[in-house]
Design a protein around this motif. Structure first.
Motif, PDB file in Angstrom:
ATOM      1  N   SER A 108       0.842  -1.190   0.000  1.00 22.44           N
ATOM      2  CA  SER A 108       0.000   0.000   0.000  1.00 22.44           C
ATOM      3  C   SER A 108       0.880   1.244   0.000  1.00 22.44           C
ATOM      4  O   SER A 108       2.061   1.167   0.347  1.00 22.44           O
ATOM      5  CB  SER A 108      -0.881   0.013   1.248  1.00 22.44           C
ATOM      6  OG  SER A 108      -1.719  -1.105   1.303  1.00 22.44           O
ATOM      7  N   PRO A 109       0.323   2.390  -0.395  1.00 16.50           N
ATOM      8  CA  PRO A 109       1.112   3.628  -0.305  1.00 16.50           C
ATOM      9  C   PRO A 109       1.610   3.839   1.119  1.00 16.50           C
ATOM     10  O   PRO A 109       0.892   3.591   2.090  1.00 16.50           O
ATOM     11  CB  PRO A 109       0.093   4.706  -0.702  1.00 16.50           C
ATOM     12  CG  PRO A 109      -0.873   3.986  -1.589  1.00 16.50           C
ATOM     13  CD  PRO A 109      -0.990   2.606  -1.008  1.00 16.50           C
ATOM     14  N   PHE A 110       2.854   4.293   1.229  1.00 14.12           N
ATOM     15  CA  PHE A 110       3.442   4.475   2.544  1.00 14.12           C
ATOM     16  C   PHE A 110       2.715   5.548   3.337  1.00 14.12           C
ATOM     17  O   PHE A 110       2.388   6.610   2.814  1.00 14.12           O
ATOM     18  CB  PHE A 110       4.930   4.815   2.404  1.00 14.12           C
ATOM     19  CG  PHE A 110       5.735   3.677   1.844  1.00 14.12           C
ATOM     20  CD1 PHE A 110       6.405   3.811   0.637  1.00 14.12           C
ATOM     21  CD2 PHE A 110       5.831   2.476   2.517  1.00 14.12           C
ATOM     22  CE1 PHE A 110       7.151   2.753   0.116  1.00 14.12           C
ATOM     23  CE2 PHE A 110       6.571   1.425   2.016  1.00 14.12           C
ATOM     24  CZ  PHE A 110       7.229   1.558   0.810  1.00 14.12           C
ATOM     25  N   ALA A 111       2.474   5.231   4.599  1.00 11.12           N
ATOM     26  CA  ALA A 111       1.703   6.141   5.444  1.00 11.12           C
ATOM     27  C   ALA A 111       2.524   6.715   6.590  1.00 11.12           C
ATOM     28  O   ALA A 111       2.170   7.751   7.146  1.00 11.12           O
ATOM     29  CB  ALA A 111       0.491   5.412   6.011  1.00 11.12           C
ATOM     30  N   TYR A 112       3.581   6.019   6.942  1.00 15.31           N
ATOM     31  CA  TYR A 112       4.402   6.449   8.079  1.00 15.31           C
ATOM     32  C   TYR A 112       5.797   6.795   7.578  1.00 15.31           C
ATOM     33  O   TYR A 112       6.354   6.089   6.735  1.00 15.31           O
ATOM     34  CB  TYR A 112       4.496   5.344   9.129  1.00 15.31           C
ATOM     35  CG  TYR A 112       3.163   4.754   9.532  1.00 15.31           C
ATOM     36  CD1 TYR A 112       2.896   3.410   9.316  1.00 15.31           C
ATOM     37  CD2 TYR A 112       2.184   5.541  10.112  1.00 15.31           C
ATOM     38  CE1 TYR A 112       1.692   2.848   9.671  1.00 15.31           C
ATOM     39  CE2 TYR A 112       0.962   4.995  10.472  1.00 15.31           C
ATOM     40  CZ  TYR A 112       0.724   3.651  10.252  1.00 15.31           C
ATOM     41  OH  TYR A 112      -0.487   3.113  10.605  1.00 15.31           O
ATOM     42  N   TRP A 113       6.360   7.860   8.147  1.00 14.01           N
ATOM     43  CA  TRP A 113       7.669   8.351   7.701  1.00 14.01           C
ATOM     44  C   TRP A 113       8.548   8.670   8.895  1.00 14.01           C
ATOM     45  O   TRP A 113       8.064   9.141   9.935  1.00 14.01           O
ATOM     46  CB  TRP A 113       7.497   9.622   6.870  1.00 14.01           C
ATOM     47  CG  TRP A 113       6.749   9.364   5.597  1.00 14.01           C
ATOM     48  CD1 TRP A 113       5.395   9.335   5.431  1.00 14.01           C
ATOM     49  CD2 TRP A 113       7.319   9.083   4.319  1.00 14.01           C
ATOM     50  NE1 TRP A 113       5.080   9.046   4.129  1.00 14.01           N
ATOM     51  CE2 TRP A 113       6.245   8.887   3.415  1.00 14.01           C
ATOM     52  CE3 TRP A 113       8.620   8.971   3.832  1.00 14.01           C
ATOM     53  CZ2 TRP A 113       6.442   8.591   2.067  1.00 14.01           C
ATOM     54  CZ3 TRP A 113       8.821   8.680   2.493  1.00 14.01           C
ATOM     55  CH2 TRP A 113       7.750   8.497   1.625  1.00 14.01           C
ATOM     56  N   GLY A 114       9.840   8.443   8.727  1.00 12.47           N
ATOM     57  CA  GLY A 114      10.788   8.869   9.733  1.00 12.47           C
ATOM     58  C   GLY A 114      11.151  10.331   9.550  1.00 12.47           C
ATOM     59  O   GLY A 114      10.685  11.001   8.622  1.00 12.47           O
ATOM     60  N   GLN A 115      12.021  10.805  10.425  1.00 16.23           N
ATOM     61  CA  GLN A 115      12.381  12.224  10.408  1.00 16.23           C
ATOM     62  C   GLN A 115      13.525  12.526   9.452  1.00 16.23           C
ATOM     63  O   GLN A 115      13.796  13.683   9.161  1.00 16.23           O
ATOM     64  CB  GLN A 115      12.763  12.682  11.826  1.00 16.23           C
ATOM     65  CG  GLN A 115      14.190  12.378  12.245  1.00 16.23           C
ATOM     66  CD  GLN A 115      14.449  10.897  12.506  1.00 16.23           C
ATOM     67  OE1 GLN A 115      13.531  10.073  12.557  1.00 16.23           O
ATOM     68  NE2 GLN A 115      15.710  10.553  12.732  1.00 16.23           N
ATOM     69  N   GLY A 116      14.196  11.499   8.978  1.00 14.78           N
ATOM     70  CA  GLY A 116      15.279  11.677   8.019  1.00 14.78           C
ATOM     71  C   GLY A 116      16.649  11.651   8.668  1.00 14.78           C
ATOM     72  O   GLY A 116      16.821  12.040   9.820  1.00 14.78           O
ATOM     73  N   THR A 117      17.623  11.184   7.900  1.00  9.81           N
ATOM     74  CA  THR A 117      19.013  11.193   8.335  1.00  9.81           C
ATOM     75  C   THR A 117      19.871  11.629   7.154  1.00  9.81           C
ATOM     76  O   THR A 117      19.669  11.179   6.027  1.00  9.81           O
ATOM     77  CB  THR A 117      19.439   9.821   8.891  1.00  9.81           C
ATOM     78  OG1 THR A 117      20.760   9.912   9.438  1.00  9.81           O
ATOM     79  CG2 THR A 117      19.411   8.733   7.830  1.00  9.81           C
ATOM     80  N   GLN A 118      20.817  12.506   7.405  1.00 11.55           N
ATOM     81  CA  GLN A 118      21.608  13.109   6.329  1.00 11.55           C
ATOM     82  C   GLN A 118      22.775  12.218   5.954  1.00 11.55           C
ATOM     83  O   GLN A 118      23.518  11.742   6.824  1.00 11.55           O
ATOM     84  CB  GLN A 118      22.124  14.483   6.755  1.00 11.55           C
ATOM     85  CG  GLN A 118      23.006  15.171   5.732  1.00 11.55           C
ATOM     86  CD  GLN A 118      22.261  15.555   4.465  1.00 11.55           C
ATOM     87  OE1 GLN A 118      21.099  15.942   4.515  1.00 11.55           O
ATOM     88  NE2 GLN A 118      22.931  15.449   3.324  1.00 11.55           N
ATOM     89  N   VAL A 119      22.955  12.031   4.661  1.00 12.76           N
ATOM     90  CA  VAL A 119      24.115  11.334   4.113  1.00 12.76           C
ATOM     91  C   VAL A 119      24.836  12.302   3.193  1.00 12.76           C
ATOM     92  O   VAL A 119      24.235  12.845   2.260  1.00 12.76           O
ATOM     93  CB  VAL A 119      23.691  10.072   3.340  1.00 12.76           C
ATOM     94  CG1 VAL A 119      24.885   9.472   2.603  1.00 12.76           C
ATOM     95  CG2 VAL A 119      23.085   9.046   4.287  1.00 12.76           C
ATOM     96  N   THR A 120      26.106  12.517   3.459  1.00 12.08           N
ATOM     97  CA  THR A 120      26.914  13.419   2.643  1.00 12.08           C
ATOM     98  C   THR A 120      28.120  12.662   2.122  1.00 12.08           C
ATOM     99  O   THR A 120      28.905  12.127   2.905  1.00 12.08           O
ATOM    100  CB  THR A 120      27.376  14.631   3.457  1.00 12.08           C
ATOM    101  OG1 THR A 120      26.234  15.321   3.975  1.00 12.08           O
ATOM    102  CG2 THR A 120      28.183  15.582   2.585  1.00 12.08           C
ATOM    103  N   VAL A 121      28.246  12.615   0.805  1.00 14.29           N
ATOM    104  CA  VAL A 121      29.358  11.940   0.151  1.00 14.29           C
ATOM    105  C   VAL A 121      30.255  12.995  -0.481  1.00 14.29           C
ATOM    106  O   VAL A 121      29.780  13.826  -1.260  1.00 14.29           O
ATOM    107  CB  VAL A 121      28.863  10.941  -0.909  1.00 14.29           C
ATOM    108  CG1 VAL A 121      30.039  10.179  -1.512  1.00 14.29           C
ATOM    109  CG2 VAL A 121      27.847   9.981  -0.318  1.00 14.29           C
TER     110      VAL A 121
END
Length: 123
Positions: A108-121
């Motif tokens: 199903s379409p995603f309903a829950y989301w995290g706050q995010g984490t930054q990745v820098t390359v």
């Protein structure tokens, strides 16, 4: 109440590796589809990978480099990222389908989301 908490982001040189984690509370990861997305400033959020009970799928740009997995005993979703490229720099978000979704059916379409984490390359 469902909560998704990402960790594991950071700075890495091109060619390096990182493993992102997404720990779920109030949610049973073993029963449902989950995924990873990423977003850079000024751009739309981009889908990266999805995992379900019997398989997984990836956006072409990360195939062969990223692996999505779950440790259901820990109720945690992972994204192992190898051979990182400059263009992988983004904020990464984990997502999950609704708890009411029928396990084993089409995601199903995603309903829950995290706050995010930054990745820098960097080069």
């Amino acid at each position: 109440q469902v909560q998704l908490v990402e960790s594991g982001g950071g700075s890495v040189q091109a060619g390096g590796s990182l493993r992102l984690s997404c720990t779920a509370s109030g949610y049973t990861t073993s029963r449902h589809c989950m995924g990873w997305f990423r977003q850079t400033p000024g751009k739309e959020r981009e889908w990266v990978a999805t995992i379900w009970r019997d398989g997984s799928i990836y956006v072409d740009s990360v195939k062969g480099r990223f692996t999505i997995s779950k440790d259901n005993a820990k109720n945690t979703l992972y994204l192992q990222m190898n051979s990182l490229k400059l263009e992988d720099t983004a904020t990464y978000y984990c997502a999950a389908e609704p708890s009411a979704s029928v396990p084993g059916s089409i995601c199903s379409p995603f309903a829950y989301w995290g706050q995010g984490t930054q990745v820098t390359v960097s080069s």
